[in-house]
Design an enzyme around this catalytic site. Structure first.
Site, PDB file in Angstrom:
ATOM      1  N   GLU A   1      -6.623   6.453  -0.969  1.00  0.00           N
ATOM      2  CA  GLU A   1      -6.482   5.287  -0.095  1.00  0.00           C
ATOM      3  C   GLU A   1      -7.136   4.061  -0.715  1.00  0.00           C
ATOM      4  O   GLU A   1      -6.591   2.956  -0.657  1.00  0.00           O
ATOM      5  CB  GLU A   1      -7.088   5.589   1.282  1.00  0.00           C
ATOM      6  CG  GLU A   1      -6.352   6.636   2.076  1.00  0.00           C
ATOM      7  CD  GLU A   1      -4.881   6.299   2.246  1.00  0.00           C
ATOM      8  OE1 GLU A   1      -4.558   5.151   2.613  1.00  0.00           O
ATOM      9  OE2 GLU A   1      -4.041   7.179   1.972  1.00  0.00           O
TER      10      GLU A   1
ATOM     11  N   HIS B   1       1.826   4.483  -2.904  1.00  0.00           N
ATOM     12  CA  HIS B   1       1.884   5.948  -2.766  1.00  0.00           C
ATOM     13  C   HIS B   1       3.213   6.490  -3.318  1.00  0.00           C
ATOM     14  O   HIS B   1       3.251   7.562  -3.927  1.00  0.00           O
ATOM     15  CB  HIS B   1       1.741   6.344  -1.295  1.00  0.00           C
ATOM     16  CG  HIS B   1       0.349   6.200  -0.759  1.00  0.00           C
ATOM     17  ND1 HIS B   1      -0.750   6.722  -1.396  1.00  0.00           N
ATOM     18  CD2 HIS B   1      -0.123   5.604   0.363  1.00  0.00           C
ATOM     19  CE1 HIS B   1      -1.843   6.463  -0.696  1.00  0.00           C
ATOM     20  NE2 HIS B   1      -1.496   5.777   0.370  1.00  0.00           N
TER      21      HIS B   1
ATOM     22  N   HIS C   1       0.841  -1.199   0.000  1.00  0.00           N
ATOM     23  CA  HIS C   1       0.000   0.000   0.000  1.00  0.00           C
ATOM     24  C   HIS C   1       0.882   1.257   0.000  1.00  0.00           C
ATOM     25  O   HIS C   1       0.648   2.193  -0.773  1.00  0.00           O
ATOM     26  CB  HIS C   1      -0.903  -0.041   1.235  1.00  0.00           C
ATOM     27  CG  HIS C   1      -1.730   1.185   1.436  1.00  0.00           C
ATOM     28  ND1 HIS C   1      -3.079   1.234   1.161  1.00  0.00           N
ATOM     29  CD2 HIS C   1      -1.423   2.429   1.900  1.00  0.00           C
ATOM     30  CE1 HIS C   1      -3.549   2.436   1.442  1.00  0.00           C
ATOM     31  NE2 HIS C   1      -2.559   3.182   1.895  1.00  0.00           N
ATOM     32  N   GLU C   2       1.902   1.272   0.865  1.00  0.00           N
ATOM     33  CA  GLU C   2       2.764   2.450   0.962  1.00  0.00           C
ATOM     34  C   GLU C   2       3.633   2.611  -0.283  1.00  0.00           C
ATOM     35  O   GLU C   2       3.867   3.733  -0.737  1.00  0.00           O
ATOM     36  CB  GLU C   2       3.641   2.353   2.222  1.00  0.00           C
ATOM     37  CG  GLU C   2       2.861   2.329   3.530  1.00  0.00           C
ATOM     38  CD  GLU C   2       1.877   3.478   3.653  1.00  0.00           C
ATOM     39  OE1 GLU C   2       2.163   4.587   3.130  1.00  0.00           O
ATOM     40  OE2 GLU C   2       0.812   3.294   4.266  1.00  0.00           O
TER      41      GLU C   2
END
Length: 640
Positions: free
Chosen positions: A262, A181, A177-178
């Protein structure tokens, strides 16, 4: 949506954010102007004769006063925003340090910390970016974040609650997930949001100062009928209200931008790991925790939009929520979820669950047997797949532990890179080692020679992952150490009076990631204006992968046809200098991101014209992608 579309989306969102911020500032300027007008006319009514009253309408329509007040307010807000953004120019390390994080040492023997570092390392190699530093926040809440401007200065932050609660599968989901980003260009906009809201907050801060001055000076003015603190109180109170309203709308804008990103990052994490239970399980553990994702550091609210889960709560948490509710995020990943959060794990149960998930992960990786070709690598730029993650795990596991340990600290990392550049010819090799004995840190020459003996046993496909593994440690070099390190690299390369392709690639990649950041804006919106540089690029690739003139021409034509730019010409081999290729790449880096996609696709067509990919071609392709700011996953098939 591919990497280039993500980048375009990030730029569009950044422009929208800037536009909304400008509207907010205009509203603040007009509000301040009206407030001062009301304060001046009100004060005049009380102190002056009726025939000398100031007309409010005339005052508010005076362009000279409007420009003065408006210009001063714009200067104040813009200056404060620029100051806050510049204070974060140091990249993600500044954010992590502001939140009380400490960098994890690669030599750590703590099992939880080691697990996080291993997961981050695999994710980075699979994504084609340098291994980012990992910062640990001593917080009970379960949370994580990625911060920085670009992949080059990004860091990963993770709380103690996260590393002690998550299994390896769940940690992998959180890190995926990070990394989404990082790869999708979200971090730069996160920094801008902080600066914009800070600039508006300054209005309220000044209001408080004016208000306090008025209250403290009120007593000394009581005996002076011509002086009253009331105008200052009104101005101070008004500025506080204006600042609060500005911050209110600023936070609302920040929340509306963050929530959709998100959802997108969650989906990207599932695509990356092909394991929805990992990230869904992580979200469930946050829901099961009594403190959820809370970060108690005083600076936590300012960075609320950067976290994996909600890290700070306020009076208007529902309206300003930077993250969708956990339930919504879980249901999007696992539609059949029953809505019940599991019991919170104990640290002992985490160890057992991690061991079980590690076995499942090995089984899952064995099932992913699809090769990673050059074209698959192009499609996966910024969007690595489970195949790339499996390949990264395989490559790392095949590197001897001694070399991995060396690559993870600044001293040993230099030895690893020096070892990669040692010449096989005895005379040149002795000259290189003598240079290191004289100019490098004590003991590095011997360490380099020992590591080179181990590296010689590895396949060429391990070279670029090793470079990536060293970059994270080398970021901690001081400017003096960095200059000395680069000088040694230069001498090692020139020892045999020629520069090999791999040597050029190493220096190009190292300088790109460790040198001064390049924040240049796109300058060229058509490839026709840089056709000479396009010819140099495709010619270099064609000659690098082919020997026969006919095959070289065929490879060049394949790339030129994909690019569809008039006037492209295959350059003769005597014009093929790596220094000239470097200059061409510097110019091509100034084209629009959409044009970079066309360039990389043309490069891929040029390379695969003969239906095979050599190690040199793959390494050159990586240097080209790096130069364009496009993180490219490894290109070798897992079975090679």
């Amino acid at each position: 949506m591919d990497f280039f579309e993500h980048q375009d989306r990030a730029r569009r969102n950044s422009k929208k954010l800037t536009f909304l911020f400008i509207l907010a500032v205009i509203g603040v300027v007009l509000s301040v102007y009206v407030l001062l007008g009301l304060a001046v006319t009100g004060y005049n009514v009380k102190m002056a004769d009726q025939d000398k009253n100031i007309d409010l309408i005339a005052l508010l329509t005076n362009w000279q006063i409007l420009l003065t007040v408006g210009g001063g307010t714009l200067l104040l807000v813009g200056g404060a925003s620029a100051y806050r953004i510049s204070s974060l120019q140091g990249g993600g390390q500044v954010v992590a340090s502001s939140l009380g994080g400490r960098p994890l040492q690669q030599s750590t023997t703590d099992r939880d910390e080691r697990r996080v570092l291993n997961v981050v390392e695999e994710m980075a190699i699979a994504s084609g970016i340098p291994v980012p530093p990992v910062f640990l926040l001593e917080e009970e809440g379960i949370n994580a974040f990625a911060a920085g401007y670009t992949p080059q200065d990004a860091v990963i932050g993770v709380t103690r609650g996260c590393v002690q609660t998550m299994t390896r599968d769940e940690l992998q989901g959180v890190m995926a997930h990070e990394f989404s980003h990082i790869l999708n260009g979200d971090m730069r906009m996160n920094i801008r949001m902080i600066g914009y809201i800070y600039g508006i907050m300054v209005i309220g801060f000044i209001g408080w100062q004016v208000f306090r001055i008025a209250l403290y000076s009120g007593g000394s003015r009581r005996n002076n009928k011509d002086s009253s603190p009331i105008p200052l109180i009104v101005i101070g109170g008004g500025l506080i209200a204006i600042g609060a309203i500005g911050v209110f709308f600023g936070n609302w804008i920040k929340a509306s931008f963050s929530r959709q990103r998100e959802f997108l990052a969650d989906a990207s994490a599932v695509q990356f790991t092909r394991n929805p239970h990992g990230i869904a399980g992580a979200l469930m553990q946050i829901g099961a925790s009594p403190v959820h994702g809370e970060i108690k550091n005083p600076a936590a609210p300012e960075f609320s939009h950067m976290y994996f889960a909600t890290g700070a709560t306020t009076m208007f948490s529902g309206l300003f929520a930077t993250h969708p509710p956990l339930e919504q995020r879980i249901l999007r990943i696992e539609p059949r979820w029953d809505g019940k959060f599991p019991k919170r794990r104990s640290p002992k149960s985490v160890v057992a669950a991690s061991d079980a998930s590690a076995e499942k992960e090995e089984s899952r990786k064995k099932k992913i047997a699809k090769g990673v070709t050059i074209l698959a690598g192009i499609e996966a730029i910024g969007q690595p797949t489970p195949s790339h993650l499996s390949l990264a795990h395989k490559l790392i596991s095949e590197i001897p532990d001694a070399i991995k340990e060396a690559s993870r600290n600044p001293y040993g990392a230099r030895a690893v890179l020096y070892a990669l550049l040692l010449n096989r010819e005895p005379v040149a090799r002795r000259q290189q080692l003598a240079q290191l004995e004289q100019h490098a840190e004590r003991g590095l020459a011997k360490m380099t020679e020992a590591i080179a003996a181990e590296i010689s046993k590895l396949d060429e496909q391990h070279r670029l992952p090793l470079v990536d593994m060293t970059l994270g440690a080398l970021k901690s070099l001081s400017p003096t150490q960095y200059n000395g390190f680069m000088a040694n690299l230069d001498v090692l390369i020139k020892a045999d009076n020629k520069i090999e392709l791999f040597e050029w690639v190493v220096v190009r990649v190292v300088h790109h990631h460790l040198g001064p950041p390049d924040r240049s804006r796109p300058k060229y919106h058509s490839l026709e204006k840089v056709s000479a540089q396009c010819s140099m690029l495709l010619s270099s690739l064609a000659w690098a992968g082919q020997g026969e003139p006919a095959a070289v021409q065929s490879a060049f034509d394949a790339g030129a046809n994909a690019l569809n730019v008039s006037g492209l010409t295959l350059l003769p081999p005597d014009k093929m200098r790596l220094s000239e290729l470097g200059k061409a790449l510097d110019v091509l880096d100034l084209v629009d991101m959409s044009l970079k996609k066309s360039l990389i696709q043309a490069c891929a067509e040029c390379i695969v014209a003969d239906h095979q990919v050599t190690a040199g071609e793959a390494e050159l392709m990586r240097a080209i992608a790096d130069s364009f700011g496009c993180p490219m996953p490894p290109l070798f098939p897992p079975g090679s």
